[in-house]
Design a protein around this motif. Structure first.
Motif, mmCIF file in Angstrom:
data_model
loop_
_atom_site.group_PDB
_atom_site.id
_atom_site.type_symbol
_atom_site.label_atom_id
_atom_site.label_comp_id
_atom_site.label_asym_id
_atom_site.label_seq_id
_atom_site.Cartn_x
_atom_site.Cartn_y
_atom_site.Cartn_z
ATOM 1 N N MET A 1 2.769 -11.811 -0.831
ATOM 2 C CA MET A 1 3.760 -11.036 -1.535
ATOM 3 C C MET A 1 3.129 -9.778 -2.143
ATOM 4 O O MET A 1 3.675 -8.701 -2.016
ATOM 5 N N VAL A 2 2.003 -9.932 -2.824
ATOM 6 C CA VAL A 2 1.334 -8.788 -3.452
ATOM 7 C C VAL A 2 0.958 -7.764 -2.398
ATOM 8 O O VAL A 2 1.132 -6.562 -2.599
ATOM 9 N N GLU A 3 0.468 -8.233 -1.248
ATOM 10 C CA GLU A 3 0.053 -7.311 -0.187
ATOM 11 C C GLU A 3 1.227 -6.467 0.305
ATOM 12 O O GLU A 3 1.084 -5.268 0.499
ATOM 13 N N SER A 4 2.394 -7.093 0.477
ATOM 14 C CA SER A 4 3.548 -6.331 0.970
ATOM 15 C C SER A 4 4.018 -5.313 -0.063
ATOM 16 O O SER A 4 4.431 -4.210 0.295
ATOM 17 N N VAL A 5 3.952 -5.672 -1.327
ATOM 18 C CA VAL A 5 4.312 -4.713 -2.382
ATOM 19 C C VAL A 5 3.316 -3.562 -2.401
ATOM 20 O O VAL A 5 3.704 -2.401 -2.487
ATOM 21 N N LEU A 6 2.027 -3.886 -2.311
ATOM 22 C CA LEU A 6 1.006 -2.830 -2.316
ATOM 23 C C LEU A 6 1.174 -1.886 -1.129
ATOM 24 O O LEU A 6 0.984 -0.676 -1.260
ATOM 25 N N LEU A 7 1.537 -2.429 0.038
ATOM 26 C CA LEU A 7 1.712 -1.590 1.219
ATOM 27 C C LEU A 7 2.932 -0.677 1.104
ATOM 28 O O LEU A 7 3.007 0.349 1.767
ATOM 29 N N SER A 8 3.877 -1.027 0.248
ATOM 30 C CA SER A 8 5.073 -0.196 0.089
ATOM 31 C C SER A 8 4.854 0.980 -0.866
ATOM 32 O O SER A 8 5.697 1.865 -0.948
ATOM 33 N N ILE A 9 3.738 0.997 -1.570
ATOM 34 C CA ILE A 9 3.435 2.086 -2.502
ATOM 35 C C ILE A 9 2.924 3.280 -1.701
ATOM 36 O O ILE A 9 2.046 3.136 -0.852
ATOM 37 N N PRO A 10 3.465 4.478 -1.959
ATOM 38 C CA PRO A 10 3.005 5.658 -1.222
ATOM 39 C C PRO A 10 1.575 6.044 -1.606
ATOM 40 O O PRO A 10 1.137 5.786 -2.717
ATOM 41 N N GLN A 11 0.899 6.696 -0.637
ATOM 42 C CA GLN A 11 -0.445 7.201 -0.912
ATOM 43 C C GLN A 11 -0.307 8.423 -1.811
ATOM 44 O O GLN A 11 0.718 9.088 -1.753
ATOM 45 N N PRO A 12 -1.215 8.780 -2.647
ATOM 46 C CA PRO A 12 -2.530 8.202 -2.883
ATOM 47 C C PRO A 12 -2.501 7.043 -3.884
ATOM 48 O O PRO A 12 -3.523 6.467 -4.200
ATOM 49 N N TYR A 13 -1.300 6.698 -4.354
ATOM 50 C CA TYR A 13 -1.188 5.653 -5.373
ATOM 51 C C TYR A 13 -1.526 4.268 -4.817
ATOM 52 O O TYR A 13 -1.998 3.411 -5.535
ATOM 53 N N ARG A 14 -1.263 4.061 -3.520
ATOM 54 C CA ARG A 14 -1.560 2.761 -2.904
ATOM 55 C C ARG A 14 -3.041 2.437 -3.003
ATOM 56 O O ARG A 14 -3.425 1.343 -3.393
ATOM 57 N N ALA A 15 -3.891 3.393 -2.657
ATOM 58 C CA ALA A 15 -5.334 3.158 -2.715
ATOM 59 C C ALA A 15 -5.781 2.828 -4.134
ATOM 60 O O ALA A 15 -6.614 1.937 -4.343
ATOM 61 N N LEU A 16 -5.204 3.502 -5.093
ATOM 62 C CA LEU A 16 -5.525 3.251 -6.501
ATOM 63 C C LEU A 16 -5.061 1.860 -6.923
ATOM 64 O O LEU A 16 -5.797 1.127 -7.594
ATOM 65 N N ALA A 17 -3.848 1.480 -6.508
ATOM 66 C CA ALA A 17 -3.314 0.143 -6.847
ATOM 67 C C ALA A 17 -4.146 -0.957 -6.204
ATOM 68 O O ALA A 17 -4.413 -1.995 -6.825
ATOM 69 N N ILE A 18 -4.566 -0.756 -4.958
ATOM 70 C CA ILE A 18 -5.388 -1.755 -4.274
ATOM 71 C C ILE A 18 -6.749 -1.873 -4.945
ATOM 72 O O ILE A 18 -7.254 -2.971 -5.163
ATOM 73 N N LYS A 19 -7.328 -0.735 -5.295
ATOM 74 C CA LYS A 19 -8.629 -0.740 -5.967
ATOM 75 C C LYS A 19 -8.561 -1.489 -7.298
ATOM 76 O O LYS A 19 -9.494 -2.178 -7.675
ATOM 77 N N HIS A 20 -7.439 -1.351 -7.995
ATOM 78 C CA HIS A 20 -7.283 -1.967 -9.314
ATOM 79 C C HIS A 20 -6.246 -3.095 -9.281
ATOM 80 O O HIS A 20 -5.478 -3.278 -10.222
ATOM 81 N N ARG A 21 -6.250 -3.844 -8.193
ATOM 82 C CA ARG A 21 -5.291 -4.931 -7.969
ATOM 83 C C ARG A 21 -5.234 -5.896 -9.146
ATOM 84 O O ARG A 21 -4.167 -6.301 -9.587
ATOM 85 N N GLU A 22 -6.393 -6.274 -9.664
ATOM 86 C CA GLU A 22 -6.454 -7.222 -10.773
ATOM 87 C C GLU A 22 -5.749 -6.659 -12.016
ATOM 88 O O GLU A 22 -5.000 -7.374 -12.694
ATOM 89 N N LEU A 23 -5.966 -5.394 -12.292
ATOM 90 C CA LEU A 23 -5.315 -4.747 -13.440
ATOM 91 C C LEU A 23 -3.802 -4.663 -13.229
ATOM 92 O O LEU A 23 -3.029 -4.875 -14.163
ATOM 93 N N VAL A 24 -3.378 -4.383 -11.991
ATOM 94 C CA VAL A 24 -1.950 -4.331 -11.684
ATOM 95 C C VAL A 24 -1.318 -5.701 -11.937
ATOM 96 O O VAL A 24 -0.259 -5.808 -12.560
ATOM 97 N N LYS A 25 -1.969 -6.758 -11.469
ATOM 98 C CA LYS A 25 -1.455 -8.117 -11.694
ATOM 99 C C LYS A 25 -1.420 -8.433 -13.190
ATOM 100 O O LYS A 25 -0.446 -9.013 -13.679
ATOM 101 N N PHE A 26 -2.478 -8.069 -13.902
ATOM 102 C CA PHE A 26 -2.524 -8.291 -15.348
ATOM 103 C C PHE A 26 -1.367 -7.557 -16.025
ATOM 104 O O PHE A 26 -0.728 -8.088 -16.935
ATOM 105 N N ALA A 27 -1.074 -6.345 -15.575
ATOM 106 C CA ALA A 27 0.031 -5.577 -16.148
ATOM 107 C C ALA A 27 1.383 -6.232 -15.848
ATOM 108 O O ALA A 27 2.270 -6.249 -16.702
ATOM 109 N N VAL A 28 1.543 -6.783 -14.646
ATOM 110 C CA VAL A 28 2.789 -7.482 -14.304
ATOM 111 C C VAL A 28 2.955 -8.712 -15.189
ATOM 112 O O VAL A 28 4.040 -8.972 -15.723
#
Length: 172
Positions: A1-28
Motif C-alpha cells: 500500500m505504501v509503495e503505491s501511494v509513494l509511486l503516485s506522488i509526482p517528482q521531485p517530491y516522490r524521491a524525497l518521500a521515498i528517501k524519508h519513508r520512515e518520517l512520512v509514516k511517522f507523520a501519518v
C-alpha cells in the motif's frame, strides 16, 4: 500500500518521500493520533472535564499514545529495534510521558501564564487559544521531541526487524 501511494506522488517530491519513508509514516501515525487526541480532548473538555482542560488534555494524549505505540512499532519503525520488546515498550511510554509535558506546556502557558481564560477573555478567545496552544503548538513540539527520542532511544538500530520475503520457486 505504501509503495503505491509513494509511486503516485509526482517528482521531485516522490524521491524525497521515498528517501524519508520512515518520517512520512511517522507523520501519518502522528496525524491519525492527532485526530484521536483532538476528538477525545474536545469531548472531555466540553463534557465531564469542562473545568479541567489540562486533565482532559493528559487523558487525550494518553489514549493517543497507546494507539501511537502500536502503529509506530508495527508500521513506522517496523524495521528498527535493537531492544527486547518489554524494554522497548517501557522506553516508548517513558519518552511519551515526557512528551505529555511537552504537549501540555503550551496549553498551560496559554491558560495560566498568559491568562487566556474566562473571565479575563471571552469564551471564544479562550477556546481558540486552547485549540491553538494545545492542538497545534503542543502537538508540533511533542512530535518533534518524540521523533528524535524514538529513533535515538526506543528504536535505535536500523534493519534489525526487516521482513525478508522468500522467493517463490518457479513452477514447472
Amino acid at each position: 500500500m505504501v509503495e503505491s501511494v509513494l509511486l503516485s506522488i509526482p517528482q521531485p517530491y516522490r524521491a524525497l518521500a521515498i528517501k524519508h519513508r520512515e518520517l512520512v509514516k511517522f507523520a501519518v501515525v502522528g496525524g491519525t493520533t492527532w485526530v484521536i487526541d483532538t476528538l477525545v480532548f474536545l469531548v472531555l473538555k466540553s463534557g465531564v472535564l469542562e473545568s479541567k482542560p489540562i486533565t482532559a488534555k493528559v487523558i487525550a494524549v494518553l489514549i493517543a499514545t497507546i494507539v501511537s505505540y502500536v502503529l509506530n512499532r508495527e508500521w513506522s519503525f517496523r524495521t528498527r529495534g535493537g531492544r527486547e520488546r518489554h524494554h522497548e515498550a517501557a522506553l516508548f511510554f517513558l519518552i511519551s510521558g515526557l512528551g505529555v509535558a511537552v504537549y501540555t506546556a503550551p496549553l498551560a502557558i496559554s491558560r495560566y501564564l498568559l491568562d487566556l481564560q474566562v473571565p479575563a477573555v471571552t469564551m471564544f478567545t479562550q477556546e481558540v487559544a486552547d485549540f491553538v496552544s494545545g492542538q497545534i503548538l503542543g502537538v508540533l513540539a511533542g512530535m518533534a521531541f518524540r521523533w528524535w527520542a524514538f529513533r535515538r532511544f526506543v528504536f535505535p538500530d536500523t534493519d534489525v526487524r526487516r521482513q525478508v520475503v522468500e522467493p517463490v520457486p518457479p513452477r514447472d
